[in-house]
Design an enzyme around this catalytic site. Sequence first.
Site, PDB file in Angstrom:
ATOM      1  CD  GLU A 160      -2.424   1.442   2.721  1.00 34.35           C
ATOM      2  OE1 GLU A 160      -2.662   0.412   3.397  1.00 34.35           O
ATOM      3  OE2 GLU A 160      -2.737   2.583   3.087  1.00 34.35           O
TER       4      GLU A 160
ATOM      5  NE  ARG B 133      -0.811   8.790   4.891  1.00 29.17           N
ATOM      6  CZ  ARG B 133      -0.668   8.046   5.954  1.00 29.17           C
ATOM      7  NH1 ARG B 133       0.303   8.286   6.801  1.00 29.17           N
ATOM      8  NH2 ARG B 133      -1.490   7.061   6.161  1.00 29.17           N
TER       9      ARG B 133
ATOM     10  CE  LYS C 112      -6.681   2.394   7.179  1.00 29.64           C
ATOM     11  NZ  LYS C 112      -5.440   2.883   6.561  1.00 29.64           N
TER      12      LYS C 112
HETATM   13  C1  3PG Z   1      -1.418   4.762   8.121  1.00 27.41           C
HETATM   14  O1  3PG Z   1      -2.340   5.016   7.384  1.00 27.41           O
HETATM   15  O2  3PG Z   1      -0.578   5.577   8.506  1.00 27.41           O
HETATM   16  C2  3PG Z   1      -1.311   3.348   8.532  1.00 27.41           C
HETATM   17  O3  3PG Z   1      -2.357   3.040   9.334  1.00 27.41           O
HETATM   18  C3  3PG Z   1       0.000   2.984   9.108  1.00 27.41           C
HETATM   19  O4  3PG Z   1       0.103   3.318  10.420  1.00 27.41           O
HETATM   20  P1  3PG Z   1       1.474   3.023  11.170  1.00 27.41           P
HETATM   21  O5  3PG Z   1       2.485   3.986  10.630  1.00 27.41           O
HETATM   22  O6  3PG Z   1       1.150   3.264  12.621  1.00 27.41           O
HETATM   23  O7  3PG Z   1       1.855   1.600  10.903  1.00 27.41           O
END
Ligand code: 3PG
Length: 213
Positions: free
Chosen positions: A47, A51, A134
């Site tokens: 994924e 961002r 999710k």
């Molecule tokens: C996110 O969208 O940032 C994910 O949920 C990942 O989270 P994490 O960095 O705490 O693993």
Amino acid sequence: MTPEVASQKSEALCTLAPVIPVLVLNDPDIAQDLARALVKGGLPVLEVTLRTPKALEVIAQMAKVGGGVVGAGSLLTPEHVTAAVQAGARFGVSPGSTARLLEACEAADLPLLPGAATASEAMALLERGYRVQKFFPAEINGGAAALKAIGAPIPQVRFCPTGGVSLKNAGDYLGLDNVLCVGGSWVAPADLIAAKDWDAIAELAAQAAALPR
Ligand code: 3PG
């Protein structure tokens, strides 16, 4: 694509490995190396969060890596959906859900793993046909205990919890009947990416891939 078909496809992806790496990367030049390291370690489903300014280019590069299935995360708008599909994303992940976003993914034939954080959100998505969701943000919403509690009255929804999941607590989630896999960024930490330490990332991926479920 109907929500039911999207759920089937999401379920198939979520059963390929116990962990979906959540990737925040802005450098398309190293995208293939990173994807190869993760796939080599045993994590084929990737994924890439939308961002960073170059996230779409990163997706396009990673989509060329054999053995991987690359999706776009942090989908918020129909524009994100269109751009993700154009870049080659094969699935989408969103932190929550809106009618516009769901409609856009269904119209674009992009299987979506939509986010829910409460019983009502999970029920609303289930009512529309999304039985694979999710759970986000997992840890601060009560973690595995909360997800177990949600599973008692709503056992037909299965989840990929993300947000604060790590090697240390992933097992708590993966042991639940309503968890298919977990998502997390810990397998591709920024310092190892900056150092281009692909062997170390492949090792973290292998550890994650070996988690029992
Ligand atoms: C996110 O969208 O940032 C994910 O949920 C990942 O989270 P994490 O960095 O705490 O693993």
